[in-house]
Design a protein around this motif. Structure first.
Motif, PDB file in Angstrom:
ATOM      1  N   ALA A 183       0.801  -1.158  -0.058  1.00 40.15           N
ATOM      2  CA  ALA A 183       0.046   0.241  -0.160  1.00 40.15           C
ATOM      3  C   ALA A 183       0.403   1.567  -0.507  1.00 40.15           C
ATOM      4  CB  ALA A 183      -0.730   0.391   0.880  1.00 40.15           C
ATOM      5  N   GLY A 184       2.292   1.115  -0.365  1.00 37.51           N
ATOM      6  CA  GLY A 184       2.700   2.191  -0.035  1.00 37.51           C
ATOM      7  C   GLY A 184       3.087   2.734   2.046  1.00 37.51           C
ATOM      8  N   ARG A 185       3.065   2.015   2.517  1.00 44.72           N
ATOM      9  CA  ARG A 185       2.916   2.714   3.938  1.00 44.72           C
ATOM     10  C   ARG A 185       4.190   2.877   4.398  1.00 44.72           C
ATOM     11  NH1 ARG A 185      -2.219   0.311   3.976  1.00 44.72           N
ATOM     12  NH2 ARG A 185      -1.584  -0.899   5.672  1.00 44.72           N
ATOM     13  N   ILE A 186       5.317   3.141   3.599  1.00 38.14           N
ATOM     14  CA  ILE A 186       6.589   2.792   4.419  1.00 38.14           C
ATOM     15  C   ILE A 186       7.228   3.449   6.003  1.00 38.14           C
ATOM     16  CG2 ILE A 186       9.073   3.200   3.782  1.00 38.14           C
ATOM     17  CD1 ILE A 186       8.238   2.034   1.502  1.00 38.14           C
ATOM     18  N   GLY A 187       6.083   4.081   6.454  1.00 38.98           N
ATOM     19  CA  GLY A 187       6.423   4.211   7.761  1.00 38.98           C
ATOM     20  C   GLY A 187       6.179   3.667   8.771  1.00 38.98           C
ATOM     21  N   GLU A 188       4.917   2.379   7.842  1.00 41.19           N
ATOM     22  CA  GLU A 188       4.358   2.117   8.831  1.00 41.19           C
ATOM     23  C   GLU A 188       4.529   0.171   8.791  1.00 41.19           C
ATOM     24  OE1 GLU A 188       1.115  -1.017   8.417  1.00 41.19           O
ATOM     25  OE2 GLU A 188       0.321   1.266   8.129  1.00 41.19           O
ATOM     26  N   ALA A 189       5.366  -0.112   8.024  1.00 38.19           N
ATOM     27  CA  ALA A 189       6.597  -0.987   7.224  1.00 38.19           C
ATOM     28  C   ALA A 189       7.728  -1.583   8.281  1.00 38.19           C
ATOM     29  CB  ALA A 189       6.708  -1.424   6.158  1.00 38.19           C
ATOM     30  N   ALA A 190       8.386   0.151   7.795  1.00 36.91           N
ATOM     31  CA  ALA A 190       9.142   0.418   9.399  1.00 36.91           C
ATOM     32  C   ALA A 190       9.968   0.112  10.441  1.00 36.91           C
ATOM     33  CB  ALA A 190      10.004   1.589   8.576  1.00 36.91           C
ATOM     34  N   GLY A 191       8.232   0.900  11.097  1.00 40.55           N
ATOM     35  CA  GLY A 191       7.754   0.274  12.256  1.00 40.55           C
ATOM     36  C   GLY A 191       7.676  -1.391  13.082  1.00 40.55           C
ATOM     37  N   LEU A 192       6.620  -1.409  12.141  1.00 39.76           N
ATOM     38  CA  LEU A 192       6.803  -3.694  12.303  1.00 39.76           C
ATOM     39  C   LEU A 192       8.387  -4.559  12.463  1.00 39.76           C
ATOM     40  CD1 LEU A 192       3.974  -3.861  10.651  1.00 39.76           C
ATOM     41  CD2 LEU A 192       3.688  -3.312  12.514  1.00 39.76           C
ATOM     42  N   LEU A 193       9.568  -3.570  11.331  1.00 40.44           N
ATOM     43  CA  LEU A 193      10.398  -4.208  11.027  1.00 40.44           C
ATOM     44  C   LEU A 193      11.214  -3.727  12.219  1.00 40.44           C
ATOM     45  CD1 LEU A 193      10.793  -4.214   7.369  1.00 40.44           C
ATOM     46  CD2 LEU A 193      10.012  -6.130   8.598  1.00 40.44           C
ATOM     47  N   GLY A 194      11.208  -3.172  12.269  1.00 42.49           N
ATOM     48  CA  GLY A 194      12.624  -1.811  13.516  1.00 42.49           C
ATOM     49  C   GLY A 194      13.476  -1.652  12.249  1.00 42.49           C
ATOM     50  N   TYR A 195      13.889  -1.296  10.953  1.00 43.30           N
ATOM     51  CA  TYR A 195      14.688  -1.167  10.583  1.00 43.30           C
ATOM     52  C   TYR A 195      13.518  -0.747   9.120  1.00 43.30           C
ATOM     53  CZ  TYR A 195      14.067  -5.532   7.927  1.00 43.30           C
ATOM     54  OH  TYR A 195      14.367  -7.167   7.979  1.00 43.30           O
ATOM     55  N   ARG A 196      14.426   0.410   8.631  1.00 36.41           N
ATOM     56  CA  ARG A 196      13.855   0.311   6.980  1.00 36.41           C
ATOM     57  C   ARG A 196      13.469  -0.757   5.781  1.00 36.41           C
ATOM     58  NH1 ARG A 196      15.501   5.354   9.516  1.00 36.41           N
ATOM     59  NH2 ARG A 196      13.996   7.141   9.485  1.00 36.41           N
ATOM     60  N   TRP A 197      12.844  -1.357   5.322  1.00 37.50           N
ATOM     61  CA  TRP A 197      13.264  -2.485   4.370  1.00 37.50           C
ATOM     62  C   TRP A 197      14.085  -1.966   3.227  1.00 37.50           C
ATOM     63  CZ3 TRP A 197      10.495  -3.197  -0.690  1.00 37.50           C
ATOM     64  CH2 TRP A 197      10.878  -4.043  -1.029  1.00 37.50           C
ATOM     65  N   PHE A 198      14.397  -3.190   2.908  1.00 35.24           N
ATOM     66  CA  PHE A 198      15.247  -2.896   1.901  1.00 35.24           C
ATOM     67  C   PHE A 198      15.856  -4.441   1.115  1.00 35.24           C
ATOM     68  CE2 PHE A 198      18.190  -4.710   5.145  1.00 35.24           C
ATOM     69  CZ  PHE A 198      18.761  -5.560   4.780  1.00 35.24           C
ATOM     70  N   PHE A 199      16.334  -3.780   0.284  1.00 35.87           N
ATOM     71  CA  PHE A 199      16.635  -5.327  -0.979  1.00 35.87           C
ATOM     72  C   PHE A 199      17.210  -5.511  -1.657  1.00 35.87           C
ATOM     73  CE2 PHE A 199      13.666  -2.215  -3.091  1.00 35.87           C
ATOM     74  CZ  PHE A 199      14.660  -2.329  -4.506  1.00 35.87           C
ATOM     75  N   GLU A 200      18.347  -6.357  -2.320  1.00 34.97           N
ATOM     76  CA  GLU A 200      19.184  -5.991  -3.228  1.00 34.97           C
ATOM     77  C   GLU A 200      19.388  -6.482  -4.322  1.00 34.97           C
ATOM     78  OE1 GLU A 200      19.855 -10.444  -1.849  1.00 34.97           O
ATOM     79  OE2 GLU A 200      19.320  -8.693  -0.805  1.00 34.97           O
ATOM     80  N   ALA A 201      19.935  -5.950  -5.457  1.00 34.93           N
ATOM     81  CA  ALA A 201      19.732  -6.602  -7.166  1.00 34.93           C
ATOM     82  C   ALA A 201      20.334  -6.320  -8.025  1.00 34.93           C
ATOM     83  CB  ALA A 201      18.050  -6.089  -7.589  1.00 34.93           C
ATOM     84  N   GLU A 202      20.802  -6.899  -9.079  1.00 30.07           N
ATOM     85  CA  GLU A 202      21.791  -6.619  -9.774  1.00 30.07           C
ATOM     86  C   GLU A 202      21.240  -5.625 -11.194  1.00 30.07           C
ATOM     87  OE1 GLU A 202      24.513  -8.251 -13.877  1.00 30.07           O
ATOM     88  OE2 GLU A 202      23.661  -9.359 -12.119  1.00 30.07           O
ATOM     89  N   VAL A 203      22.525  -4.290 -11.083  1.00 35.63           N
ATOM     90  CA  VAL A 203      22.237  -3.178 -11.400  1.00 35.63           C
ATOM     91  C   VAL A 203      22.301  -3.420 -13.351  1.00 35.63           C
ATOM     92  CG1 VAL A 203      22.623  -1.112 -12.782  1.00 35.63           C
ATOM     93  CG2 VAL A 203      22.639  -1.685 -10.438  1.00 35.63           C
ATOM     94  N   VAL A 204      20.821  -3.951 -14.463  1.00 34.85           N
ATOM     95  CA  VAL A 204      20.759  -4.145 -15.844  1.00 34.85           C
ATOM     96  C   VAL A 204      20.655  -3.121 -16.792  1.00 34.85           C
ATOM     97  CG1 VAL A 204      19.542  -6.154 -14.735  1.00 34.85           C
ATOM     98  CG2 VAL A 204      18.306  -4.026 -15.427  1.00 34.85           C
TER      99      VAL A 204
END
Length: 334
Positions: A183-204
């Motif tokens: 839903a784009g609620r990034i702050g809410e997700a961070a509050g549940l995680l206890g850190y800011r969510w991230f992902f890793e990926a290769e630049v193409v």
């Protein structure tokens, strides 16, 4: 051992591959997708036990996600890859992570055999910690109660952690995190995680259209299961160990081709070649939904505004928790 220099490699695929110094350990067991605050409550029990008697603290998890094995037609939106889980576990202070391959044959292992082969012979665990809803073995027949009974027979301790609730009294879960990100609620997700969510990926390589309008981007393609909200984000992107600010678009580029979803990041004040590099992207603020523009001029004007808003949002960043500091803020530079 916690607090001392940890052996490498940190993440292995079997207990046989662990450094010998990491045997006779305290072990947290679970799927741990997201490594959210509820999962961290389990990990903290293991860390405390390890600290108390000077033994290692390990996390045991499984790959792929069991739902992907049993319901491949309904693949789950994975919050944390094995690499991301290891990064978080390392930052929390654990000494190693074992990721066991999960398939139908492994799932058919009887519960008592799981305890014997994995916990006793594999981990040589002094103690284990699990969440209240942890099940294991064929038909999910193993429960925390059964595990505790097995611990008495095999002389390892068992700690069962009750549901962890947020400040509103609702249990923290991976499903809630996924719903917030979708839903784009990034702050809410961070509050549940206890850190800011991230992902890793290769630049193409992309169509390189961005560089022609003053906004070159680092493009990464994500799995179709990455169902977080399409739109524009203020982001931090880690390149060669340095986290840098940027603005990103995730979506189908409706102004151009409305094609497959791509995550495109314009890194502020950066001119290096990123093709082929693996980057770590942390969406910080959801700025707006994806939009279609009548022409390039209108698009660039909006991108200028998005960039200004992203810079402002990122300039005000402060760590949410010590874990958030370790994962992101200690890497900011350049």
């Amino acid at each position: 051992m916690t607090g001392l220099a940890r052996p490498r490699p940190f993440r292995v695929s079997s207990f046989a591959d662990l450094d010998p110094s990491l045997t006779d350990a305290h072990v947290a067991i679970g799927n741990f997708d997201g490594m959210h605050r509820g999962h961290q409550a389990v990990l903290e029990k293991v860390l405390a036990a390890a600290e108390a008697d000077g033994r290692p603290a390990l996390v045991l998890t499984f790959e792929p996600h069991p739902r992907d094995v049993f319901r491949p037609d309904q693949p789950v939106f994975r919050l944390t890859s094995p690499i991301a889980k290891a990064r978080i576990a390392d930052a929390l202070g654990l000494d190693g992570m074992v990721t066991i391959g999960f398939d139908r044959a492994f799932a058919a292992t009887p519960a008592d055999a799981f305890v014997r082969k994995v916990v006793v012979e594999g981990a040589k665990a002094r103690s284990v910690a699990v969440g209240w809803n942890f099940h294991f073995g064929a038909g999910r027949s193993g429960s925390p109660t059964l595990l505790a009974e097995a611990g008495l027979r095999h002389s390892f301790g068992v700690t069962v952690v009750e549901p962890f609730s947020d400040e509103g009294g609702t249990a923290v879960s991976s499903s809630r995190v996924r719903e917030a990100l979708e839903a784009g609620r990034i702050g809410e997700a961070a509050g549940l995680l206890g850190y800011r969510w991230f992902f890793e990926a290769e630049v193409v390589h992309g169509d390189k259209r961005g560089r022609t309008i003053g906004y070159p981007t680092a493009n990464v393609r994500l799995p179709a299961t990455a169902r977080f909200a399409h739109g524009i984000y203020a982001v931090m992107i880690e390149i060669d160990g340095i986290a840098r600010p940027g603005v990103a678009s995730f979506g189908r580029r409706p102004t151009f081709d409305n094609g497959a979803a791509v995550f495109e990041t314009h890194v502020f004040d950066y001119t290096g070649d990123l093709y082929g590099k693996t980057v770590i992207v942390t969406p910080v603020t959801y700025l707006r939904p994806e939009m279609k523009f009548d022409g390039i001029g209108a698009l660039v004007a909006q991108m200028d505004q998005d960039s200004a808003e992203a810079r402002a949002a990122l300039s005000a960043l402060t760590p949410l928790t010590p874990l958030d500091r370790a994962l992101l803020f200690d890497r900011i530079g350049g």
